[in-house]
Write a protein that holds these residues in place. Structure first.
Motif, mmCIF file in Angstrom:
data_model
loop_
_atom_site.group_PDB
_atom_site.id
_atom_site.type_symbol
_atom_site.label_atom_id
_atom_site.label_comp_id
_atom_site.label_asym_id
_atom_site.label_seq_id
_atom_site.Cartn_x
_atom_site.Cartn_y
_atom_site.Cartn_z
ATOM 1 N N VAL A 22 43.817 7.283 -10.873
ATOM 2 C CA VAL A 22 44.078 7.588 -9.471
ATOM 3 C C VAL A 22 42.781 7.508 -8.674
ATOM 4 C CG1 VAL A 22 44.896 9.329 -7.839
ATOM 5 C CG2 VAL A 22 46.043 9.049 -10.054
ATOM 6 N N ILE A 23 42.797 6.700 -7.617
ATOM 7 C CA ILE A 23 41.658 6.599 -6.708
ATOM 8 C C ILE A 23 41.867 7.502 -5.495
ATOM 9 C CG2 ILE A 23 40.319 5.029 -5.251
ATOM 10 C CD1 ILE A 23 41.179 2.748 -7.105
ATOM 11 N N ASP A 24 43.078 7.475 -4.953
ATOM 12 C CA ASP A 24 43.384 8.276 -3.760
ATOM 13 C C ASP A 24 44.837 8.718 -3.842
ATOM 14 O OD1 ASP A 24 42.871 9.490 -1.262
ATOM 15 O OD2 ASP A 24 43.847 7.827 -0.237
ATOM 16 N N TYR A 25 45.066 10.011 -3.588
ATOM 17 C CA TYR A 25 46.406 10.589 -3.670
ATOM 18 C C TYR A 25 46.727 11.215 -2.315
ATOM 19 C CZ TYR A 25 50.447 12.709 -6.025
ATOM 20 O OH TYR A 25 51.728 13.046 -6.430
ATOM 21 N N PRO A 26 47.893 10.953 -1.744
ATOM 22 C CA PRO A 26 48.198 11.465 -0.393
ATOM 23 C C PRO A 26 48.253 12.985 -0.357
ATOM 24 C CG PRO A 26 50.156 10.492 -1.397
ATOM 25 C CD PRO A 26 49.015 10.154 -2.292
ATOM 26 N N ASP A 27 47.831 13.555 0.785
ATOM 27 C CA ASP A 27 47.793 15.010 0.942
ATOM 28 C C ASP A 27 49.149 15.590 1.300
ATOM 29 O OD1 ASP A 27 45.037 15.105 0.465
ATOM 30 O OD2 ASP A 27 44.595 14.647 2.570
ATOM 31 N N PHE A 28 49.988 14.822 1.974
ATOM 32 C CA PHE A 28 51.282 15.338 2.403
ATOM 33 C C PHE A 28 52.270 14.188 2.529
ATOM 34 C CE2 PHE A 28 48.740 14.447 6.151
ATOM 35 C CZ PHE A 28 49.598 13.700 6.946
ATOM 36 N N THR A 29 53.533 14.564 2.683
ATOM 37 C CA THR A 29 54.595 13.582 2.875
ATOM 38 C C THR A 29 54.919 13.487 4.356
ATOM 39 O OG1 THR A 29 55.527 14.142 0.709
ATOM 40 C CG2 THR A 29 56.951 12.970 2.247
ATOM 41 N N ASN A 30 54.919 12.289 4.885
ATOM 42 C CA ASN A 30 55.205 12.089 6.307
ATOM 43 C C ASN A 30 56.688 12.300 6.600
ATOM 44 O OD1 ASN A 30 52.719 11.027 7.846
ATOM 45 N ND2 ASN A 30 52.674 9.885 5.912
ATOM 46 N N ILE B 273 44.217 -0.312 -11.965
ATOM 47 C CA ILE B 273 44.772 -0.809 -13.224
ATOM 48 C C ILE B 273 44.071 -2.118 -13.562
ATOM 49 C CG2 ILE B 273 46.851 -1.581 -14.419
ATOM 50 C CD1 ILE B 273 48.495 0.144 -12.566
ATOM 51 N N ASP B 274 43.396 -2.135 -14.700
ATOM 52 C CA ASP B 274 42.662 -3.326 -15.138
ATOM 53 C C ASP B 274 41.715 -3.833 -14.064
ATOM 54 O OD1 ASP B 274 44.035 -3.274 -17.556
ATOM 55 O OD2 ASP B 274 45.675 -4.498 -16.774
ATOM 56 N N GLY B 275 41.042 -2.898 -13.400
ATOM 57 C CA GLY B 275 40.059 -3.268 -12.398
ATOM 58 C C GLY B 275 40.622 -3.643 -11.049
ATOM 59 N N GLN B 276 41.958 -3.590 -10.909
ATOM 60 C CA GLN B 276 42.592 -3.952 -9.649
ATOM 61 C C GLN B 276 43.183 -2.714 -8.978
ATOM 62 O OE1 GLN B 276 42.557 -7.170 -8.388
ATOM 63 N NE2 GLN B 276 41.238 -7.617 -10.172
ATOM 64 N N SER B 277 43.096 -2.676 -7.651
ATOM 65 C CA SER B 277 43.676 -1.576 -6.885
ATOM 66 C C SER B 277 45.150 -1.865 -6.617
ATOM 67 C CB SER B 277 42.927 -1.396 -5.561
ATOM 68 O OG SER B 277 43.528 -0.391 -4.789
ATOM 69 N N GLU B 278 46.007 -0.897 -6.961
ATOM 70 C CA GLU B 278 47.438 -1.056 -6.765
ATOM 71 C C GLU B 278 48.025 0.228 -6.175
ATOM 72 O OE1 GLU B 278 49.590 -2.471 -10.120
ATOM 73 O OE2 GLU B 278 48.054 -3.939 -10.714
ATOM 74 N N GLN B 279 49.275 0.121 -5.712
ATOM 75 C CA GLN B 279 49.981 1.258 -5.142
ATOM 76 C C GLN B 279 50.998 1.789 -6.153
ATOM 77 O OE1 GLN B 279 49.495 2.500 -1.753
ATOM 78 N NE2 GLN B 279 47.660 1.269 -2.112
ATOM 79 N N ALA B 280 51.017 3.114 -6.307
ATOM 80 C CA ALA B 280 51.967 3.747 -7.217
ATOM 81 C C ALA B 280 52.802 4.750 -6.427
ATOM 82 C CB ALA B 280 51.241 4.456 -8.360
ATOM 83 N N LEU B 281 54.125 4.646 -6.524
ATOM 84 C CA LEU B 281 55.026 5.534 -5.794
ATOM 85 C C LEU B 281 54.932 6.956 -6.348
ATOM 86 C CD1 LEU B 281 57.320 5.653 -3.639
ATOM 87 C CD2 LEU B 281 58.935 5.277 -5.537
ATOM 88 N N VAL B 282 54.664 7.925 -5.472
ATOM 89 C CA VAL B 282 54.555 9.320 -5.911
ATOM 90 C C VAL B 282 55.508 10.251 -5.155
ATOM 91 C CG1 VAL B 282 52.182 9.136 -6.736
ATOM 92 C CG2 VAL B 282 52.606 9.705 -4.334
ATOM 93 N N GLU B 283 56.180 9.744 -4.148
ATOM 94 C CA GLU B 283 57.185 10.536 -3.425
ATOM 95 C C GLU B 283 58.239 9.573 -2.892
ATOM 96 O OE1 GLU B 283 58.859 14.143 -2.195
ATOM 97 O OE2 GLU B 283 57.000 13.854 -3.329
ATOM 98 N N PRO B 284 59.518 9.831 -3.171
ATOM 99 C CA PRO B 284 60.563 8.882 -2.761
ATOM 100 C C PRO B 284 61.015 9.110 -1.327
ATOM 101 C CG PRO B 284 61.545 10.674 -3.989
ATOM 102 C CD PRO B 284 60.056 10.936 -3.981
ATOM 103 N N LEU B 285 61.701 8.120 -0.785
ATOM 104 C CA LEU B 285 62.400 8.294 0.478
ATOM 105 C C LEU B 285 63.473 9.356 0.262
ATOM 106 C CD1 LEU B 285 62.924 7.168 3.408
ATOM 107 C CD2 LEU B 285 64.652 5.684 2.330
ATOM 108 N N SER B 286 63.479 10.390 1.127
ATOM 109 C CA SER B 286 64.362 11.539 0.904
ATOM 110 C C SER B 286 65.029 11.968 2.193
ATOM 111 C CB SER B 286 63.573 12.728 0.330
ATOM 112 O OG SER B 286 62.894 12.379 -0.850
#
Length: 883
Positions: free
Chosen positions: A360-368, A401-414
């Motif tokens: 993890v490089i950056d994790y969101p502080d809140f859900t919009n 991941i493997d030296g590449q920056s990617e986006q990982a879903l951590v909160e779904p549309l709700s």
């Protein structure tokens, strides 16, 4: 223990004997108002000499409610109330023979500083709901929405209205102009409006009211005076549109002031309030921004229970009482007091998803929150209706991941929805209601489908019934829950902290790994008596939570698998006596069980509170726990008998009318003789406030807590084919310092600051393996590991249990040192009624440190020596409304 209970019984007997001599008389008053045609000519400037006021006579003759219940006030108050087709107009004259001593302190709206006068109006005519308008001698406005017959006052309600005050030769005067569009009424309710006026005489620390409501009478709104003469007015449909624009800068700064990263942020949004009918309103918000809201205070809880934070976001705070469905709110209190079908902090909360791959490089502080809507109101027939729906966005963490920056879903549309309906019967003496909630998440075929419930539904029905002028009350409710998800998620729910179906000694529970849903239930029933001429009140009842009850997708649940009995008896003096201006005493007892009926908890409580003729206040009490068997202490392990003992506390506060005041709160736990040495705690809270002049106030509040607990969970391990539970002695110290300051340039222009450094550190030693968790003697519950434990260079503890020279099991270093700093500085300017400009500066940082360091060394080196997240924000709003 016998001496404590005997003393309590004797004290209650003396109180009952004294109470028979106390009585107060209650007579409902009536006021005749008049309609005028030239109300707009009144200048709202505090000067009550306008000609329009001559169309009606002064009324007054207020009576003291606090502290001299039923007596004449030291200084009287007069008022006038007139109206036209669009407004209510009010004038006040507050007598004072020495105007130089009138307290005209300044503060932000809704802070109610110094001397003030207040108008409450029950325009619904339902004997339960009212609108409150307050003006201070300094011109500071306050407004609140009253529900529950005076049990709840919502200060987040901010209507548009006008008021001013003025200090004159014989006291102070005030005027109010309240648009009829800001209150709710129907043509059928015009003959049944209730109202009351309250004045706070700051110098005398006295509250008096036009309609005297004795302290022994149950309810507030239902005892209002009758307002007659209101006729030929039409209910107004409220229409308010409030767009906003924000611009902000976020950067991470080093202690030397240099910024590492910078991020600009701009946004627009809209808040609106539209009257569907004269008594039903639709509120909605698009792309809401709550940057001006104060941050939550720092806290750390190592026992596994959730920390309850109060809601502070305006959209969710306003009318929150309408959606409130507490399972067990009781006078006796208890661990279940916050359990609720709807906990609005779940909407827009911190993302909870785990990143399964990558760093993890950056994790969101809140859900919009994309948008939210609220439909609420109360009809002339006594129906209260409320619906909230909110949609929150997907949130992504940045991972490598493997030296590449990617986006990982951590909160779904709700999607979150809450519906509430209730009906008043017999003038509000009986209320029936129902609540339904639902959460729906878009997680199918995503990495989150095993981490979240895809759907969660709860429902509840409730009954309130009172008789004999609401003196006797029955409260009852029943709730149910259903959560759905994959077999992995439902298994995880059964094994979660709130449930722990896997407990080895809970033979009535099991973990079913094939389930895709879970259903539970809970509820409460209680009988209470409030008031009466003997000034003694009581409440007794029972509450339960089934093992499968789960509310935490949109509600709040402390723990499932629990049944509790509670009883409260309280007495308060309706009038001063001896050195006391007021005096109350309370007795409580509690019994706790699990769903199988096993008796787990027994406690008794006694507390007393007083204010004195020198205007100081003090209180003290004790909580005697004679049985405490915890289903949570071993985090999924067997029940553990906890330490029995007495928690004693006391507090005192100096005269709160003074420019400088101090409050001190001390408490500590000592075990009973049979558990000597098992647990010691001490906590101290000190609050110092100083207001050198009317426009400026500052306060500082240090707090300290210490616990020395011999049996604190550390880990569970596998040994000889069995799960074993490792505990240790913990020495934990926590310190926080809350600092506040406020400066008022005027009643509508203020600057406020709040900041809090916080640290909590714990060190473990004397590791033990639990062998007999239910042993009566606490030293028989474990086997000490002593020199069989060694710590390696990585900090891991290695255990050679059989002392054969090889490691049998290991566990991580449980020591911790958690530090956090949070602050907000907010300039608020209400440049025209309802429209505001905010300038905000927020700071925050979270860090860890060496647990061996001292508290203040860690704060200086590890907290204030770290980088801070800074946010600068400007928010501009303008409210358009129809008069």
């Amino acid at each position: 223990m016998r001496s404590l209970l005997s003393t309590a019984a004797l004290l209650l007997l003396c109180i009952y004997t004294y109470a028979q001599e106390q009585s107060t008389e209650f007579i409902q008053r009536t006021y005749q108002t008049v309609k005028v045609t030239n109300g707009d000519d009144i200048m709202i400037d505090g000067d009550i000499t306008d000609a329009q006021w001559s169309q009606i006579d002064w009324d007054g003759d207020f009576t003291v409610q606090q502290p001299n219940n039923g007596e004449k006030p030291q200084r009287q108050t007069q008022f006038k109330l007139i109206y036209d087709d669009a407004y209510l107009y009010l004038a006040f004259h507050c007598d004072d023979d020495d105007p130089t001593k009138i307290e005209s302190r300044l503060a932000r709206r809704d802070n109610f500083p110094g001397d003030w006068v207040e108008f409450n109006v029950d325009s619904y005519g339902d004997n339960a709901t009212a609108f409150s308008f307050t003006i201070s001698a300094s011109g500071v406005k306050g407004d609140e929405f009253i529900t529950g017959n005076g049990n709840s006052w919502d200060s987040s309600w901010n209507p548009i209205w006008y008021a001013a005050s003025e200090i004159v030769a014989d006291g102070w005067t005030a005027e109010m102009k309240i648009p009829l569009s800001q209150i709710r009424f129907s043509t059928e309710s015009l003959e049944s409006w209730g109202f009351n006026f309250t004045r706070r005489d700051f110098r005398a620390d006295e509250r008096s009211s036009y309609q005297f409501v004795p302290q022994t009478v149950s309810g507030w709104v239902s005892n209002f005076a009758h307002l007659i003469g209101v006729a030929d007015i039409t209910p107004k449909r409220q229409v308010e549109i409030q767009p906003y624009i924000t611009s902000g800068l976020k950067f991470n700064g080093e202690p030397n002031g240099k910024g590492e990263t910078r991020e600009m942020r701009h946004a627009v949004g809209l808040d609106a309030k539209i009257g569907i009918t004269s008594d039903l309103t639709l509120d909605f918000t698009l792309n809401p921004d709550f940057g001006q809201v104060e941050a939550d205070p720092s806290a750390l809880n190592i026992d596994g229970f959730q920390i309850f934070f109060r809601e502070q976001r305006p959209f969710f705070v306003e009318n929150a009482n309408l959606f409130d469905f507490r399972l067990s709110g009781t006078e006796a209190g208890g661990s279940h007091g916050n359990d609720n079908l709807f906990y609005s902090r779940r909407i827009g909360a911190n993302p909870r998803g785990n990143v399964l791959n990558g760093n993890v490089i950056d994790y969101p502080d809140f859900t919009n929150i994309i948008g939210a809507a609220k439909f609420s109101g109360k009809t002339k027939d006594g129906w209260s209706v409320g619906v909230i729906e909110a949609v929150t966005s997907r949130e992504y963490a940045e991972v490598e991941i493997d030296g590449q920056s990617e986006q990982a879903l951590v909160e779904p549309l709700s999607n979150f929805i809450v519906g509430r309906v209730s009906k008043d019967l017999n003038g509000g003496a009986t209320i029936i209601g129902a609540t339904l909630t639902n959460v729906l998440r878009d997680i199918s075929d995503t990495p989150l489908e095993d981490q979240f419930h895809d759907q969660a539904t709860t429902f509840g029905v409730n009954l309130f019934h009172s008789w004999q002028n609401r003196e006797w009350q029955i409260k009852a409710n029943v709730v149910g829950s259903n959560v759905e998800g994959t077999t992995t998620k439902i298994t995880d729910t059964q094994e979660s902290f709130e449930h722990y179906h896997q407990r080895p000694d809970a033979d009535y529970l099991s973990v079913d790994t094939t389930l895709t849903s879970l259903n539970g239930n809970g509820g409460r029933i209680s009988l209470a008596n409030y008031g009466g001429q003997d000034n003694i009140s009581f409440e007794t009842g029972f509450t339960w939570r089934s093992p499968d009850l789960d509310l935490n997708d949109i509600g709040f649940l402390n723990t499932a698998d629990q049944m509790d009995h509670f009883t409260w008896i309280g007495w308060r003096s309706p009038r001063p006596f001896s050195v006391f201006r007021s005096y109350t005493v309370n007795y409580n007892h509690y019994s706790g069980f699990n769903s199988q009926g096993d008796h787990l908890y027994q406690a008794f409580n006694m507390n007393t509170h007083a204010s004195f003729t020198n205007y100081w206040n003090a209180g003290m009490g004790f909580n005697l726990e004679v049985k405490d068997i915890s289903q949570k202490a071993l985090f999924g392990g067997p029940n553990l008998r906890r330490h029995r003992g007495v928690y004693r506390w006391l507090y005192f506060g100096t005269d709160n009318r003074k420019k400088a005041r101090v409050n001190v709160n001390l408490g500590g736990w000592t075990p009973l003789a049979s558990d000597k040495g098992a647990l010691k705690t001490f906590n101290a809270n000190i609050f110092f406030s100083y207001q050198p002049y009317d426009a400026f106030r500052m306060s500082i509040g240090p707090s300290f807590r210490m616990q020395d607990r011999q049996i604190q969970n550390v880990s569970s391990v596998e040994y000889n084919g069995e799960t074993r539970y490792i505990t240790g002695r913990i020495m934990q110290e926590s310190f926080g310092l809350s600092v506040r300051g406020s400066f008022s340039f005027s009643p509508n222009l203020t600057v406020e600051y709040w900041g809090q450094p916080f640290i909590s550190k714990g060190t473990y030693d004397d590791f033990k393996m639990i062998t007999d968790p239910m042993a009566e003697v606490w030293t028989d519950r474990f086997e000490r590991l002593e020199d069989r434990v060694q710590q390696d260079e990585s900090g891991t503890f290695l255990v050679d249990h059989d002392q054969d020279g090889s490691t049998d099991y290991s566990f991580g270093d449980p020591d911790f040192n958690f530090m956090q700093f949070r602050s907000n500085m907010v300039l608020r300017w209400e440049y025209t009624p309802g429209s505001e400009l905010f300038v905000v500066w927020s700071q925050s940082t979270t860090n860890g440190g060496d647990p061996e360091n001292g508290l203040f060394t860690s704060l200086q080196d590890d907290l204030f020596g770290s980088s801070f997240d800074n946010i600068f924000l400007v928010k501009y709003t303008y409210r358009f409304y129809r008069k």
